[in-house]
Motif scaffolding. Structure first.
Motif, PDB file in Angstrom:
ATOM      1  N   LEU A 200      -3.314   8.419  -0.841  1.00  0.00           N
ATOM      2  CA  LEU A 200      -2.792   8.356   0.530  1.00  0.00           C
ATOM      3  C   LEU A 200      -1.313   8.723   0.609  1.00  0.00           C
ATOM      4  O   LEU A 200      -0.664   8.458   1.612  1.00  0.00           O
ATOM      5  N   GLN A 201      -0.801   9.353  -0.442  1.00  0.00           N
ATOM      6  CA  GLN A 201       0.622   9.656  -0.476  1.00  0.00           C
ATOM      7  C   GLN A 201       1.038  10.562   0.684  1.00  0.00           C
ATOM      8  O   GLN A 201       2.116  10.404   1.254  1.00  0.00           O
TER       9      GLN A 201
ATOM     10  N   LEU B 232       0.490   7.509   9.088  1.00  0.00           N
ATOM     11  CA  LEU B 232       0.512   6.068   9.327  1.00  0.00           C
ATOM     12  C   LEU B 232      -0.827   5.573   9.861  1.00  0.00           C
ATOM     13  O   LEU B 232      -1.314   4.508   9.466  1.00  0.00           O
ATOM     14  N   LEU B 233      -1.445   6.362  10.748  1.00  0.00           N
ATOM     15  CA  LEU B 233      -2.716   5.953  11.339  1.00  0.00           C
ATOM     16  C   LEU B 233      -3.799   5.855  10.266  1.00  0.00           C
ATOM     17  O   LEU B 233      -4.592   4.896  10.257  1.00  0.00           O
ATOM     18  N   HIS B 234      -3.834   6.824   9.364  1.00  0.00           N
ATOM     19  CA  HIS B 234      -4.832   6.810   8.295  1.00  0.00           C
ATOM     20  C   HIS B 234      -4.610   5.614   7.373  1.00  0.00           C
ATOM     21  O   HIS B 234      -5.564   4.932   6.964  1.00  0.00           O
TER      22      HIS B 234
ATOM     23  N   TYR C  22      -7.105   2.401   6.662  1.00  0.00           N
ATOM     24  CA  TYR C  22      -7.490   2.012   5.307  1.00  0.00           C
ATOM     25  C   TYR C  22      -7.303   0.512   5.104  1.00  0.00           C
ATOM     26  O   TYR C  22      -8.153  -0.171   4.519  1.00  0.00           O
ATOM     27  N   LYS C  23      -6.193  -0.016   5.617  1.00  0.00           N
ATOM     28  CA  LYS C  23      -5.935  -1.457   5.496  1.00  0.00           C
ATOM     29  C   LYS C  23      -6.934  -2.266   6.325  1.00  0.00           C
ATOM     30  O   LYS C  23      -7.432  -3.314   5.877  1.00  0.00           O
ATOM     31  N   LEU C  24      -7.241  -1.816   7.522  1.00  0.00           N
ATOM     32  CA  LEU C  24      -8.190  -2.538   8.365  1.00  0.00           C
ATOM     33  C   LEU C  24      -9.588  -2.517   7.749  1.00  0.00           C
ATOM     34  O   LEU C  24     -10.322  -3.513   7.811  1.00  0.00           O
ATOM     35  N   TYR C  25      -9.958  -1.387   7.160  1.00  0.00           N
ATOM     36  CA  TYR C  25     -11.248  -1.308   6.480  1.00  0.00           C
ATOM     37  C   TYR C  25     -11.284  -2.284   5.299  1.00  0.00           C
ATOM     38  O   TYR C  25     -12.315  -2.936   5.039  1.00  0.00           O
TER      39      TYR C  25
END
Length: 421
Positions: A218-219, A223-225, A229-232
């Motif tokens: 994810l480098q 920000l949205l992606h 990822y964190k919410l998933y």
């Protein structure tokens, strides 16, 4: 009344023991790689395989399970050793979940018990086979069951910090965090000096461990992606787990079940986020009660901050922030004894039971064929909440001499491939 309550835990114990013992091998994704490493370690101690593998010459955090499996391999087969360790984990997890629920909220004991099973003990890392991490969760749970005065005794500080270090660095960090908070708030540091032993081991490990090789996926992501990822990752705290098989077969009922399970996981994630936010708001946002905030509540805030800040890959560990999330949830549940949200979250437990029973029912679809395991068309059917129970199943055939040995897949423990050193 108490004996009646205990009966509630017995079906959970039966279903989960069945899930790890009824299939042809323990169906936890990465677990059989660690079983293989336990076999290799036992062979090295017997003087075999020395031209292919070598022990680490420095302490490694991710090693307790392999050491236990290695010792068991001296008296039983690798397959039986794997079942013994997995079964002991299930029994210990059920016991600790019951004790923590009883201590935290006698009025909502059954609800807390089921939430702990779903979100902490039989979570995504469990089904993904992260056995060292899960053993660390057990150790962290035992730590929380001690009263604060006992936790501050030097002997227990030494025992738990060393034990946590050899299970998983994230669990070790969580225990050190609670110790640091207590020491700073009470301005008493001497009882915690034995923790310096594990700090010395960690410094030794960092100085000697091989350089990281896994790139950061994810480098370059926006920000949205990264937020998605964190919410998933939070949604993975839910009870639904999609077990994929090498044959790739999927019926319409399974497809409907998959989307229903995903919906349940996202609903549980929403409930957990509410629980965490409310717990922190009540504890930290009101000046009048800030001084009385429990140490574990402060630890929740720090762990959640680390969860958000950590990248997708760090030190060859995929999603290290996830490793901070589960201790944070455990701490939050322990620090908040009454909650309607917990009652509703507990209703998701039957989904976990159905997933475990589905794994048992599909035991015939589990393969140990090296040509099929990890390569079937089922691998790409569903991506959300997926787990491959047969990912490293072929290593059991290797330990029986029916397939040639291969290189170690994860060089993150106390074993390395000699050809690459």
């Amino acid at each position: 009344m108490r004996s009646t309550k205990v009966l509630v835990a017995l079906p959970a114990l039966f279903v989960l023991l069945l899930a790890v013992n009824a299939p042809p091998y323990v169906p936890l994704q990465d677990y059989n790689e660690w079983v293989y490493q336990g076999f290799v370690a036992e062979q090295l101690l017997r003087g075999h395989l020395t031209s292919q593998f070598v022990f680490a010459t420095f302490p490694v955090p991710n090693s307790a399970a392999q050491a236990l499996l290695c010792l068991l391999n001296f008296v039983v087969s690798p397959l039986l050793a794997a079942r013994v360790v997995a079964s002991l984990y299930v029994i210990a997890a059920i016991t600790l979940a019951w004790r923590i629920a009883e201590k935290t909220s006698p009025a909502q004991q059954i609800g807390y018990f089921f939430v702990l099973l779903v979100c902490v003990y039989f979570n995504t890392p469990f089904w993904n086979g992260y056995i060292n991490y899960q053993i660390g969760i057990l150790l962290l749970s035992a730590w929380l069951l001690l009263d604060p005065k006992t936790r501050a005794k030097p002997l227990w500080v030494l025992v738990f910090t060393l034990g946590a270090f050899f299970t998983h660095a994230a669990i070790w960090a969580a225990i050190l965090l609670t110790m640091t908070i207590d020491a700073l708030r009470r301005r008493v540091f001497t009882p915690y000096l034995p923790a310096l032993v594990s700090l010395g081991l960690f410094a030794w490990y960092v100085a000697r461990k091989p350089a990281s090789t896994v790139p950061e996926p994810l480098q370059q992501a926006g920000l949205l992606h990264a937020a998605g990822y964190k919410l998933y990752t939070v949604a993975k705290l839910g009870p639904y787990h999609d077990f994929l098989y090498a044959d790739g077969a999927s019926s319409p009922i399974e497809a409907v079940g998959h989307y229903a399970g995903c919906a349940v996981n996202f609903a549980v994630a929403a409930g957990l986020l509410c629980l965490l936010c409310l717990a922190l708001w009540r504890a930290l946002a009101r000046p009048g009660v800030r001084a009385q905030v429990a140490d574990v509540t402060l630890a929740v805030a720090v762990l959640l901050a680390l969860f958000v800040a950590m990248p997708a890959v760090m030190a060859d560990v995929v999603n290290p922030g996830e490793r901070m999330l589960y201790p944070a949830v455990l701490f939050a549940l322990v620090s908040w004894s009454e909650s309607r949200i917990v009652k509703w979250l507990a209703y998701s437990a039957p989904v976990l039971a159905l997933c475990a029973l589905g794994l048992v029912a599909n035991g015939a679809r589990l393969t140990s064929d090296a040509a099929l395991a990890g390569a079937g068309p089922g691998a790409s059917q569903h991506e959300l909440f997926a787990s491959r129970p047969d990912e490293f199943a072929s290593v059991l055939l290797m330990s029986e001499g029916r397939l040639p040995l291969r290189a170690i897949g994860f060089e993150t423990s106390f074993l390395f491939n000699r050809t690459q050193r």
